[in-house]
Design a protein around this motif. Sequence first.
Motif, PDB file in Angstrom:
ATOM      1  N   ARG A 154       0.952  -1.173  -0.074  1.00 16.38           N
ATOM      2  CA  ARG A 154      -0.184  -0.072  -0.050  1.00 16.38           C
ATOM      3  C   ARG A 154       0.888   1.311   0.052  1.00 16.38           C
ATOM      4  O   ARG A 154       0.503   2.103  -0.618  1.00 16.38           O
ATOM      5  CB  ARG A 154      -0.849  -0.120   1.331  1.00 16.38           C
ATOM      6  N   ALA A 156       3.911   1.574  -1.208  1.00 16.82           N
ATOM      7  CA  ALA A 156       4.511   1.829  -2.794  1.00 16.82           C
ATOM      8  C   ALA A 156       3.464   2.332  -3.462  1.00 16.82           C
ATOM      9  O   ALA A 156       3.931   3.085  -4.438  1.00 16.82           O
ATOM     10  CB  ALA A 156       5.244   0.241  -2.904  1.00 16.82           C
ATOM     11  N   ALA A 157       2.606   1.649  -3.687  1.00 20.63           N
ATOM     12  CA  ALA A 157       1.226   2.255  -4.309  1.00 20.63           C
ATOM     13  C   ALA A 157       0.928   3.788  -4.095  1.00 20.63           C
ATOM     14  O   ALA A 157       0.982   4.587  -4.797  1.00 20.63           O
ATOM     15  CB  ALA A 157       0.195   1.414  -4.372  1.00 20.63           C
ATOM     16  N   CYS A 160       3.496   6.245  -5.553  1.00 19.70           N
ATOM     17  CA  CYS A 160       2.907   6.879  -6.804  1.00 19.70           C
ATOM     18  C   CYS A 160       1.590   7.773  -6.938  1.00 19.70           C
ATOM     19  O   CYS A 160       1.703   8.546  -7.629  1.00 19.70           O
ATOM     20  CB  CYS A 160       2.654   5.586  -7.693  1.00 19.70           C
ATOM     21  N   ASP A 161       0.659   7.468  -5.982  1.00 19.78           N
ATOM     22  CA  ASP A 161      -0.463   8.027  -5.873  1.00 19.78           C
ATOM     23  C   ASP A 161      -0.183   9.562  -5.480  1.00 19.78           C
ATOM     24  O   ASP A 161      -0.641  10.556  -6.231  1.00 19.78           O
ATOM     25  CB  ASP A 161      -1.349   7.444  -4.726  1.00 19.78           C
ATOM     26  N   GLU A 163       2.690  11.265  -6.098  1.00 21.41           N
ATOM     27  CA  GLU A 163       3.350  11.926  -7.151  1.00 21.41           C
ATOM     28  C   GLU A 163       2.188  12.286  -8.158  1.00 21.41           C
ATOM     29  O   GLU A 163       2.427  13.360  -8.936  1.00 21.41           O
ATOM     30  CB  GLU A 163       4.259  11.122  -7.753  1.00 21.41           C
ATOM     31  N   MET A 164       1.253  11.179  -8.491  1.00 17.62           N
ATOM     32  CA  MET A 164       0.215  11.472  -9.611  1.00 17.62           C
ATOM     33  C   MET A 164      -0.584  12.652  -9.139  1.00 17.62           C
ATOM     34  O   MET A 164      -1.072  13.510  -9.950  1.00 17.62           O
ATOM     35  CB  MET A 164      -0.760  10.103  -9.975  1.00 17.62           C
ATOM     36  N   PHE A 165      -0.889  12.899  -8.069  1.00 22.64           N
ATOM     37  CA  PHE A 165      -1.721  13.759  -7.301  1.00 22.64           C
ATOM     38  C   PHE A 165      -1.256  15.251  -7.682  1.00 22.64           C
ATOM     39  O   PHE A 165      -1.541  16.024  -8.060  1.00 22.64           O
ATOM     40  CB  PHE A 165      -2.003  13.596  -5.888  1.00 22.64           C
ATOM     41  N   ILE A 167       1.034  15.768  -9.886  1.00 19.66           N
ATOM     42  CA  ILE A 167       1.098  16.121 -11.287  1.00 19.66           C
ATOM     43  C   ILE A 167      -0.335  16.803 -11.818  1.00 19.66           C
ATOM     44  O   ILE A 167      -0.492  17.629 -12.448  1.00 19.66           O
ATOM     45  CB  ILE A 167       1.535  15.005 -12.188  1.00 19.66           C
ATOM     46  N   PHE A 181      -1.628  15.612   2.188  1.00 20.72           N
ATOM     47  CA  PHE A 181      -1.847  14.412   1.603  1.00 20.72           C
ATOM     48  C   PHE A 181      -0.521  13.954   0.829  1.00 20.72           C
ATOM     49  O   PHE A 181      -0.252  12.746   0.766  1.00 20.72           O
ATOM     50  CB  PHE A 181      -3.142  14.541   0.889  1.00 20.72           C
TER      51      PHE A 181
END
Lengths: 336, 336
Positions: A154, A156-157, A160-161, A163-165, A167, A181
């Motif tokens: 969780r 590790a995912a 990414c979440d 960093e995606m947020f 972006i 967050f």
Amino acid sequence: MVSLQSKTEKVRRGGQADFFTRVADYLAGDLDRVDDIIGEALQSQIGLTCEVARHIEAASGKRLRPILTLLAARAGGGPSDHVCHAAAFAELLHIASLLHDDVIDAAALRRGQPTVNKRWGNDVAILMADYTYSRAWEIAHTHLPTELMAAFCRVAAGMCDGEMFQIETRNRLLTEADHLFIIRCKTAGLFSACTKTGAALGGMPEAAVAALERYGMEFGLAFQITDDVLDFTADPRVLGKEIGTDIACGRQTLPVIRALERADGDDRAFLIAALNNGSAPQVILECVQKYGGIAYALDAARSHAQAARQALDRLPETPARQFLIELTELVINRAY
Amino acid sequence: MVSLQSKTEKVRRGGQADFFTRVADYLAGDLDRVDDIIGEALQSQIGLTCEVARHIEAASGKRLRPILTLLAARAGGGPSDHVCHAAAFAELLHIASLLHDDVIDAAALRRGQPTVNKRWGNDVAILMADYTYSRAWEIAHTHLPTELMAAFCRVAAGMCDGEMFQIETRNRLLTEADHLFIIRCKTAGLFSACTKTGAALGGMPEAAVAALERYGMEFGLAFQITDDVLDFTADPRVLGKEIGTDIACGRQTLPVIRALERADGDDRAFLIAALNNGSAPQVILECVQKYGGIAYALDAARSHAQAARQALDRLPETPARQFLIELTELVINRAY
């Protein structure tokens, strides 16, 4: 701020060096064992992979995540070989994420050395990170109980979440809640998984595991906020990497979020333009400081460090707990 | 070759479409279950992640790795929910590796759609791959027994090894043995892990598991070699991606390795220059064909497909085995 930092820098670096020497003595063989596991994991039959691995290991960091994992284990019972593997796993996850971060940011310098993407190219950096991830998961699968492995998955995912947020929200201004967050996902989650895992593998009771999990989260938040401040204020020679990269990449960290909340007119327009197109770091720093952005972020870091400190209140008094307390002081005075 | 291909293209595509319809009917609910698991794994609290996931799922491939996993399971006993998870895991690993490959190759088109890097940028593609990896490992950890998980870890690390070796050897000519090592690592290893895992989870005896593992490896080698031929000869509209990218990226595949072994003088110099600086795909194809490179590679693919076929000799006659046999014929006639 900048001049204050250069005055106290020597003292601080001395304090840090002293801390890391003492903690390495205390953890002794365990930290060496972690290094061995990491070194072994990065071995490969391919010469280029080994060459990149040597470069990464030569510029290894302070091993903060392994140290926290091992200290959390010692704060309860004793460390086991599984704890060393968990600590190595966390560091490998961290190494892999830095490799990808440096590609994404086109960073040229990391820990005073050229980044892997700079020296060997983006392809090698991306693949080396994937290799590191694969080897990390192999270790985790072999040495971690199911529920702890799931927690790390969780995290590790979540990295990414986060960093995606970041972006996804590039084209709007962030609130402090958004920022919290992001740094929970990107940084604090992994620290928290480290201390939780260490405590659980060290055989601590449930309440103590929860306390150390909270410690890791609060410590991680303090760590990331001071990291973001250093991106404004640090001496790049001391930091070992370029500064001003957050703004240059359009990343809204706490100092600039705070300044944007308070600035108006030309200053506000200037900061927004700097996020979009960059500007001279010194001019940005002056504008952020004019609205108390740096001081505000350091206050927030201090609050989180204090919350981390308080999470340790009910733990038995051990040398490990004392080191964890020291870290909550060091984290808000860091120059690394 | 090119005109031959365009003549038979309709027939071939019809044959393939028919095969995939029949196999989907046969596997029915299991393949839907795999899709559901993949869809669920790619869910996220972050809108951008979900948006990219929808794009990936809308342009999903033939699900060849899940199909092989499920067929291998059915060739023995029956599939279980764990087999569906193993199949989904393999596809997720594949998806993640394609995302990174497309960043590395700066590819613009995949399965007839813009690549994630083209549409959202390298940062999003790198992070989406990492997210996909993390979710994949979570599934594997929850549903695969230790020894199968370890096999997949080795395969995932091997996929990086293969690509690193390819980069490391960029400045020298490859032998056929080098090339075989690369395609075992990059492609065939994952197919082999799929059929092995399917067979093992389907409850087959050890010798049958080994036979299906061999099948996957040989099938995978045939698959990759025809893939490399298609990069020279395919119609990009049928293939759904650009052609000529291997040479453009300096990758030495079997047709060009063979041609370089036999060419000399100007032709040899031309091929080496094309690997270094690119050239018009049609001119490269003509030169490679002049030295029988395409025919040689197709022969090699046929040999591997035959070895895959032979690995099935001692398996009981089941519909699943029949589908696996059909695949060894389709793989050397593929236009997908």
